[in-house]
Design a protein around this motif. Structure first.
Motif, PDB file in Angstrom:
ATOM      1  N   GLN A  70       0.502  -0.306  14.182  1.00  0.00           N
ATOM      2  CA  GLN A  70      -0.735  -0.914  14.691  1.00  0.00           C
ATOM      3  C   GLN A  70      -1.340  -1.888  13.685  1.00  0.00           C
ATOM      4  O   GLN A  70      -2.313  -2.561  13.988  1.00  0.00           O
ATOM      5  CB  GLN A  70      -1.761   0.183  15.031  1.00  0.00           C
ATOM      6  CG  GLN A  70      -1.285   1.118  16.125  1.00  0.00           C
ATOM      7  CD  GLN A  70      -0.883   0.326  17.351  1.00  0.00           C
ATOM      8  OE1 GLN A  70      -1.711  -0.311  17.974  1.00  0.00           O
ATOM      9  NE2 GLN A  70       0.409   0.323  17.661  1.00  0.00           N
ATOM     10  N   PHE A  71      -0.787  -1.901  12.491  1.00  0.00           N
ATOM     11  CA  PHE A  71      -1.293  -2.799  11.452  1.00  0.00           C
ATOM     12  C   PHE A  71      -0.136  -3.653  10.962  1.00  0.00           C
ATOM     13  O   PHE A  71       0.388  -3.462   9.861  1.00  0.00           O
ATOM     14  CB  PHE A  71      -1.925  -1.968  10.321  1.00  0.00           C
ATOM     15  CG  PHE A  71      -3.056  -1.114  10.815  1.00  0.00           C
ATOM     16  CD1 PHE A  71      -4.339  -1.631  10.926  1.00  0.00           C
ATOM     17  CD2 PHE A  71      -2.830   0.194  11.231  1.00  0.00           C
ATOM     18  CE1 PHE A  71      -5.375  -0.861  11.423  1.00  0.00           C
ATOM     19  CE2 PHE A  71      -3.856   0.976  11.727  1.00  0.00           C
ATOM     20  CZ  PHE A  71      -5.139   0.442  11.823  1.00  0.00           C
ATOM     21  N   PRO A  72       0.287  -4.611  11.824  1.00  0.00           N
ATOM     22  CA  PRO A  72       1.539  -5.337  11.558  1.00  0.00           C
ATOM     23  C   PRO A  72       1.483  -6.199  10.298  1.00  0.00           C
ATOM     24  O   PRO A  72       2.531  -6.591   9.787  1.00  0.00           O
ATOM     25  CB  PRO A  72       1.731  -6.198  12.813  1.00  0.00           C
ATOM     26  CG  PRO A  72       0.384  -6.267  13.463  1.00  0.00           C
ATOM     27  CD  PRO A  72      -0.341  -5.017  13.086  1.00  0.00           C
TER      28      PRO A  72
ATOM     29  N   VAL B 228      -6.380   8.534   1.357  1.00  0.00           N
ATOM     30  CA  VAL B 228      -6.995   8.561   2.681  1.00  0.00           C
ATOM     31  C   VAL B 228      -6.176   9.523   3.531  1.00  0.00           C
ATOM     32  O   VAL B 228      -5.082   9.199   3.972  1.00  0.00           O
ATOM     33  CB  VAL B 228      -6.978   7.160   3.327  1.00  0.00           C
ATOM     34  CG1 VAL B 228      -7.551   7.211   4.736  1.00  0.00           C
ATOM     35  CG2 VAL B 228      -7.743   6.169   2.453  1.00  0.00           C
TER      36      VAL B 228
ATOM     37  N   LEU C  67       1.519   4.879  13.887  1.00  0.00           N
ATOM     38  CA  LEU C  67       0.157   4.438  13.576  1.00  0.00           C
ATOM     39  C   LEU C  67       0.186   3.171  12.717  1.00  0.00           C
ATOM     40  O   LEU C  67      -0.582   2.238  12.942  1.00  0.00           O
ATOM     41  CB  LEU C  67      -0.611   5.568  12.885  1.00  0.00           C
ATOM     42  CG  LEU C  67      -1.114   6.651  13.851  1.00  0.00           C
ATOM     43  CD1 LEU C  67      -1.429   7.954  13.118  1.00  0.00           C
ATOM     44  CD2 LEU C  67      -2.363   6.157  14.592  1.00  0.00           C
TER      45      LEU C  67
ATOM     46  N   ARG D   7       0.852  -1.185   0.000  1.00  0.00           N
ATOM     47  CA  ARG D   7       0.000   0.000   0.000  1.00  0.00           C
ATOM     48  C   ARG D   7       0.890   1.239   0.000  1.00  0.00           C
ATOM     49  O   ARG D   7       1.809   1.338   0.803  1.00  0.00           O
ATOM     50  CB  ARG D   7      -0.875  -0.025   1.267  1.00  0.00           C
ATOM     51  CG  ARG D   7      -1.941   1.048   1.330  1.00  0.00           C
ATOM     52  CD  ARG D   7      -3.094   0.717   0.409  1.00  0.00           C
ATOM     53  NE  ARG D   7      -4.214   1.618   0.561  1.00  0.00           N
ATOM     54  CZ  ARG D   7      -5.328   1.329   1.231  1.00  0.00           C
ATOM     55  NH1 ARG D   7      -5.483   0.162   1.820  1.00  0.00           N
ATOM     56  NH2 ARG D   7      -6.320   2.206   1.293  1.00  0.00           N
TER      57      ARG D   7
ATOM     58  N   LEU E 217      -7.816   4.602   9.746  1.00  0.00           N
ATOM     59  CA  LEU E 217      -6.881   3.629   9.184  1.00  0.00           C
ATOM     60  C   LEU E 217      -7.482   2.235   9.165  1.00  0.00           C
ATOM     61  O   LEU E 217      -7.276   1.473   8.218  1.00  0.00           O
ATOM     62  CB  LEU E 217      -5.569   3.648   9.981  1.00  0.00           C
ATOM     63  CG  LEU E 217      -4.770   4.939   9.829  1.00  0.00           C
ATOM     64  CD1 LEU E 217      -3.589   4.952  10.786  1.00  0.00           C
ATOM     65  CD2 LEU E 217      -4.276   5.100   8.386  1.00  0.00           C
ATOM     66  N   GLU E 218      -8.225   1.896  10.203  1.00  0.00           N
ATOM     67  CA  GLU E 218      -8.872   0.574  10.228  1.00  0.00           C
ATOM     68  C   GLU E 218      -9.790   0.435   9.025  1.00  0.00           C
ATOM     69  O   GLU E 218      -9.823  -0.599   8.366  1.00  0.00           O
ATOM     70  CB  GLU E 218      -9.665   0.391  11.531  1.00  0.00           C
ATOM     71  CG  GLU E 218      -8.754   0.169  12.742  1.00  0.00           C
ATOM     72  CD  GLU E 218      -9.533  -0.077  14.038  1.00  0.00           C
ATOM     73  OE1 GLU E 218     -10.673   0.423  14.160  1.00  0.00           O
ATOM     74  OE2 GLU E 218      -8.977  -0.763  14.918  1.00  0.00           O
TER      75      GLU E 218
ATOM     76  N   ALA F  40      -9.598   2.142   6.153  1.00  0.00           N
ATOM     77  CA  ALA F  40      -8.834   2.137   4.900  1.00  0.00           C
ATOM     78  C   ALA F  40      -8.109   0.815   4.679  1.00  0.00           C
ATOM     79  O   ALA F  40      -7.913   0.378   3.554  1.00  0.00           O
ATOM     80  CB  ALA F  40      -7.829   3.289   4.904  1.00  0.00           C
ATOM     81  N   LEU F  41      -7.695   0.179   5.774  1.00  0.00           N
ATOM     82  CA  LEU F  41      -6.900  -1.047   5.654  1.00  0.00           C
ATOM     83  C   LEU F  41      -7.758  -2.307   5.826  1.00  0.00           C
ATOM     84  O   LEU F  41      -7.231  -3.420   5.788  1.00  0.00           O
ATOM     85  CB  LEU F  41      -5.748  -1.034   6.667  1.00  0.00           C
ATOM     86  CG  LEU F  41      -4.676   0.044   6.400  1.00  0.00           C
ATOM     87  CD1 LEU F  41      -3.776   0.241   7.610  1.00  0.00           C
ATOM     88  CD2 LEU F  41      -3.843  -0.328   5.172  1.00  0.00           C
ATOM     89  N   HIS F  42      -9.048  -2.120   6.029  1.00  0.00           N
ATOM     90  CA  HIS F  42      -9.982  -3.246   6.153  1.00  0.00           C
ATOM     91  C   HIS F  42      -9.544  -4.228   7.227  1.00  0.00           C
ATOM     92  O   HIS F  42      -9.632  -5.444   7.067  1.00  0.00           O
ATOM     93  CB  HIS F  42     -10.131  -4.010   4.827  1.00  0.00           C
ATOM     94  CG  HIS F  42     -10.147  -3.118   3.620  1.00  0.00           C
ATOM     95  ND1 HIS F  42     -11.141  -2.211   3.382  1.00  0.00           N
ATOM     96  CD2 HIS F  42      -9.265  -2.991   2.589  1.00  0.00           C
ATOM     97  CE1 HIS F  42     -10.879  -1.554   2.254  1.00  0.00           C
ATOM     98  NE2 HIS F  42      -9.746  -2.010   1.756  1.00  0.00           N
ATOM     99  N   THR F  43      -9.041  -3.726   8.348  1.00  0.00           N
ATOM    100  CA  THR F  43      -8.591  -4.621   9.413  1.00  0.00           C
ATOM    101  C   THR F  43      -8.548  -3.842  10.727  1.00  0.00           C
ATOM    102  O   THR F  43      -8.525  -2.615  10.725  1.00  0.00           O
ATOM    103  CB  THR F  43      -7.197  -5.216   9.088  1.00  0.00           C
ATOM    104  OG1 THR F  43      -6.779  -6.025  10.176  1.00  0.00           O
ATOM    105  CG2 THR F  43      -6.163  -4.120   8.871  1.00  0.00           C
ATOM    106  N   LYS F  44      -8.544  -4.582  11.838  1.00  0.00           N
ATOM    107  CA  LYS F  44      -8.508  -3.936  13.146  1.00  0.00           C
ATOM    108  C   LYS F  44      -7.070  -3.618  13.556  1.00  0.00           C
ATOM    109  O   LYS F  44      -6.154  -4.369  13.233  1.00  0.00           O
ATOM    110  CB  LYS F  44      -9.132  -4.873  14.200  1.00  0.00           C
ATOM    111  CG  LYS F  44     -10.657  -4.934  14.133  1.00  0.00           C
ATOM    112  CD  LYS F  44     -11.250  -3.692  14.800  1.00  0.00           C
ATOM    113  CE  LYS F  44     -12.726  -3.522  14.462  1.00  0.00           C
ATOM    114  NZ  LYS F  44     -13.204  -2.160  14.807  1.00  0.00           N
ATOM    115  N   ALA F  45      -6.887  -2.548  14.303  1.00  0.00           N
ATOM    116  CA  ALA F  45      -5.563  -2.213  14.837  1.00  0.00           C
ATOM    117  C   ALA F  45      -5.192  -3.197  15.936  1.00  0.00           C
ATOM    118  O   ALA F  45      -6.061  -3.729  16.625  1.00  0.00           O
ATOM    119  CB  ALA F  45      -5.563  -0.792  15.381  1.00  0.00           C
ATOM    120  N   SER F  46      -3.866  -3.410  16.098  1.00  0.00           N
ATOM    121  CA  SER F  46      -3.430  -4.417  17.079  1.00  0.00           C
ATOM    122  C   SER F  46      -3.320  -3.846  18.488  1.00  0.00           C
ATOM    123  O   SER F  46      -3.335  -4.573  19.464  1.00  0.00           O
ATOM    124  CB  SER F  46      -2.071  -4.984  16.669  1.00  0.00           C
ATOM    125  OG  SER F  46      -1.070  -4.008  16.891  1.00  0.00           O
TER     126      SER F  46
ATOM    127  N   VAL G 156      -6.919   6.106  14.486  1.00  0.00           N
ATOM    128  CA  VAL G 156      -6.997   4.658  14.274  1.00  0.00           C
ATOM    129  C   VAL G 156      -8.241   4.241  13.469  1.00  0.00           C
ATOM    130  O   VAL G 156      -8.121   3.448  12.528  1.00  0.00           O
ATOM    131  CB  VAL G 156      -6.893   3.906  15.620  1.00  0.00           C
ATOM    132  CG1 VAL G 156      -7.326   2.460  15.485  1.00  0.00           C
ATOM    133  CG2 VAL G 156      -5.453   3.980  16.151  1.00  0.00           C
TER     134      VAL G 156
END
Lengths: 273, 273
Positions: A31-33, A89, A28, A8, B101-102, B104-110, B98
């Motif tokens: 947080q999305f490893p 975004v 930030l 991305r 971004l969640e 936009a990235l279609h996923t949950k933050a860790s 967060v």
């Protein structure tokens, strides 16, 4: 530019150096490893024309791939309005928080260009530069003159992180930091090395793990006694005994960054300016 | 603690080093140039207990004065929830972004603890530390060995900012940077100093203003010929002529910070890693 599909695009945009956008944006992203990111930093976006040109680039990316993530610390309102038009975004790290602060401070924001990494307070900046000079002159026990000017003296066996930590304390925090290497000859008797005795309260010790230290030393002098696990173990144990005997605060640097080491030293030595 | 009434308390809170919270928080505060702030940084808030204790402190401030401003980069959700209870004006520099971004990235933050200034990518960290070592060894033309390993060689008359810029390039950006001082003997003939000739494309020049340079040199050697306006003018003009003749990119460092100087060098030399 060709790249694997799964990456991305991420842009860090700034009207300053871009360091803050990169740093907070990267935090930030940690947080999305599972995300894989292709990062581009664009600093010094100081004109509408430059803002438009980068918006164009982002919009073209957005046509081909998923919309890029765009972290911005631009402060100037006209630049921000321009960047806000992009099809990425947008994470506006300044704009998102200004209204809250305006309300809390009962006043409007000035929207002047960011100064986080500019000269800012000239005196503060000058003191950082003097601290760098001091650190260069007092690296590795090179000069024992003017040790009384030190705010902290880092002591440790070779390769525990004294030099980069000293530099970081000076460059980031404007702290006068000297460092002094502990060598075999310093350990018998378990006394403090003579030059340090008048400054015991300024000393801060670093240690490491024998395995880690041996690994780091091996990169420098492969196969040497200096790099052997045995020698590393002896030096670290001796240093730790010295710190304990003389009540010298210390930390194990093996899995810490210079930023973390410096933050701990500031705390423990009461050096936040 | 007593303090003038007009000062507003500001807290920078973090579960890491606090550098990001300080930096972005301070940038936001520069938007309110008439504000007067009393700043406290609290790093390494890694337990609920520590979070509660700082919330308590903030709440007591809020009883006595206007509510403190609280900038937080805490990442752990439990810590953030705890800090959110404080009676200060909370600017959550992570939490605010967060959700975007969640999505936009279609996923949950860790929600793992922040790593902006931790070891992070070990290879990248190690390369920064090696770059610091390289910069120390190649400061001020000390060693001309391994100049071929340099990614950039900063050249300039004394006191134009070579050393701190070199250190910053190494420490922050992991760039292998050497520096080389230009002195009177280098200027007649307007040729590049001999050791630099094989590496002309790696050279980057710094200049300054004669007034500014004379001021900086005067701090070091008051009343010397070295610090005289005349001598500074001669050296700067000679250096600028050398840069022009040999097509060496350069900048005037007189009113720039090392962060800005480094960002420009990265751009102009194509060194963003």
């Amino acid at each position: 530019m060709t790249m694997p599909e799964a990456l991305r695009h991420v842009y860090f945009l700034s009207d300053g150096t871009g360091i803050t956008a990169e740093t907070l944006g990267s935090t930030l992203l940690t947080q999305f490893p599972h995300g894989r990111f292709y990062r581009t930093t664009v600093p010094f976006i100081s004109t509408i024309a430059k803002a438009r040109s980068i918006v164009n680039e982002i919009d073209q990316m957005a046509l081909r791939d998923e919309a890029p993530l765009v972290f911005s610390t631009a402060v100037d309102e006209n630049i921000r309005n321009e960047l806000a038009k992009c099809k990425g975004v947008l994470v506006d790290l300044i704009g998102a928080h200004v209204p809250v602060l305006e309300k809390a401070l009962h006043t409007k924001a000035s929207h002047q260009a960011g100064q986080a990494h500019g000269l800012g307070n000239a005196l503060r900046y000058q003191s950082r530069m003097l601290a760098v000079e001091y650190a260069m002159e007092h690296d590795d026990g090179q000069s024992l003159r003017a040790l009384e000017k030190a705010e902290v003296i880092l002591i440790a066996p070779s390769r525990c992180g004294k030099t980069p930590s000293t530099m970081f304390l000076a460059l980031q925090h404007g702290v006068y930091a000297a460092n002094f290497p502990l060598v075999d000859e310093d350990f018998p008797g378990n006394t403090l090395p003579e030059p340090l005795r008048p400054y015991k309260t300024k000393c801060f010790g670093l240690t490491s793990n024998p395995m880690r230290l041996s690994q780091v030393r091996t990169e420098r002098r492969p196969g040497s006694d200096y790099a052997s696990l045995r020698q590393c173990g002896i030096e670290l144990r001796s240093a730790e005994r010295m710190y304990a005997t003389h009540d010298i605060p210390h930390l194990n640097s093996a899995s810490m960054s210079v930023e973390e080491i410096s933050a701990v030293i500031l705390e423990r030595m009461g050096l936040r300016h």
